[in-house]
Design a protein around this motif. Structure first.
Motif, short mmCIF file in Angstrom:
data_model
loop_
_atom_site.label_atom_id
_atom_site.label_comp_id
_atom_site.label_asym_id
_atom_site.label_seq_id
_atom_site.Cartn_x
_atom_site.Cartn_y
_atom_site.Cartn_z
N ASN A 61 0.81 -1.22 0.00
CA ASN A 61 0.00 0.00 0.00
C ASN A 61 0.85 1.28 0.00
O ASN A 61 0.35 2.34 -0.30
CB ASN A 61 -0.90 0.04 1.22
CG ASN A 61 -1.92 -1.07 1.25
OD1 ASN A 61 -1.60 -2.22 0.95
ND2 ASN A 61 -3.15 -0.76 1.60
N ILE A 62 2.11 1.17 0.39
CA ILE A 62 2.97 2.34 0.54
C ILE A 62 4.18 2.19 -0.37
O ILE A 62 4.89 1.19 -0.31
CB ILE A 62 3.40 2.50 2.01
CG1 ILE A 62 2.16 2.65 2.91
CG2 ILE A 62 4.33 3.69 2.17
CD1 ILE A 62 2.44 2.59 4.39
N ALA A 63 4.41 3.21 -1.18
CA ALA A 63 5.53 3.18 -2.11
C ALA A 63 6.86 3.25 -1.36
O ALA A 63 6.95 3.86 -0.30
CB ALA A 63 5.43 4.36 -3.09
N LYS A 64 7.87 2.64 -1.93
CA LYS A 64 9.21 2.69 -1.34
C LYS A 64 9.88 4.04 -1.64
O LYS A 64 10.77 4.47 -0.93
CB LYS A 64 10.05 1.54 -1.87
CG LYS A 64 9.59 0.18 -1.36
CD LYS A 64 10.39 -0.94 -1.99
CE LYS A 64 10.02 -2.32 -1.52
NZ LYS A 64 8.66 -2.64 -1.31
N THR A 65 9.42 4.68 -2.71
CA THR A 65 9.92 6.00 -3.09
C THR A 65 8.74 6.97 -3.05
O THR A 65 7.71 6.73 -3.68
CB THR A 65 10.53 5.98 -4.50
OG1 THR A 65 11.57 5.01 -4.53
CG2 THR A 65 11.10 7.33 -4.87
N ILE A 66 8.91 8.07 -2.33
CA ILE A 66 7.85 9.05 -2.10
C ILE A 66 8.23 10.36 -2.80
O ILE A 66 9.37 10.82 -2.72
CB ILE A 66 7.69 9.34 -0.59
CG1 ILE A 66 7.48 8.05 0.20
CG2 ILE A 66 6.59 10.35 -0.33
CD1 ILE A 66 6.19 7.35 -0.02
N GLU A 67 7.24 10.98 -3.47
CA GLU A 67 7.46 12.29 -4.08
C GLU A 67 7.11 13.39 -3.09
O GLU A 67 6.01 13.40 -2.53
CB GLU A 67 6.63 12.46 -5.35
CG GLU A 67 6.86 13.81 -5.99
CD GLU A 67 6.05 14.04 -7.26
OE1 GLU A 67 6.39 14.97 -8.00
OE2 GLU A 67 5.07 13.30 -7.49
#
Length: 181
Positions: free
Chosen positions: A163-169
């Motif tokens: 549910n949570i990306a490893k890379t965040i913008e």
């Protein structure tokens, strides 16, 4: 009380600096966005403090992690309690320099911003492009950059790992006004 301490620290930084051209905001905007096949997560923070010294290009940014607002209250609770542990690490900071800011004139230009981002008690060097706009005595900085969750030792439980990306913008817009001493 905590917000007052933050403002006072920034004002102290401004007053002790020898430069004459300082810009300040306490209503900056920072957001982050996580995209996965399962879910998109976005949070906004409109209580960001920032100071820029245009003679040196120095910039300091500070925000409270609890000031991020999510669409779902449960996401906000999990973010603060389980991921960034805002009770233990209440602030995120960035200290750096905006290159070529000493040539500031009315209008827009792009340049690079470099510095140290501190989140969750971990520091990481960050470098990205920033759009600088000088308009009607305002200094506006806009841009975005990517961060790796693992770089800041933020643990994602395996049950929600998809549910949570490893890379965040991370995106920002900081509308500074001249600081009058």
């Amino acid at each position: 009380m905590n917000k007052l301490n933050i403002v006072l620290a920034f004002l102290f930084f401004v007053q002790t600096s020898m430069a004459q051209d300082k810009y300040f905001t306490k209503e900056g905007y920072v957001s982050f966005f996580s995209h996965t096949i399962v879910e998109d997560i976005k949070a906004d923070n409109q209580q960001v403090l920032s100071i820029v010294d245009t003679t040196t290009g120095d910039i300091a940014i500070q925000l409270l992690m609890r000031s991020f607002q999510f669409k779902k209250a449960l996401m906000q609770e999990h973010f603060n309690e389980n991921y960034v542990e805002s009770y233990k690490y209440p602030k995120a900071t960035f200290k750096g320099v905006i290159l070529n800011l000493n040539e500031l004139v009315e209008g827009d230009f792009e340049t690079e911003i470099k510095g140290i981002l501190l989140v969750h008690g971990r520091e990481k060097e960050v470098s990205t492009m920033v759009k600088v706009t000088k308009k009607n005595e305002m200094l506006i900085l806009t841009g975005h950059f990517m961060v790796e969750v693992a770089d800041f030792d933020i643990k994602i439980p395996s049950i929600v790992a998809n549910n949570i990306a490893k890379t965040i913008e991370v995106s920002f817009e900081l509308k500074h006004k001249p600081y009058k001493q």
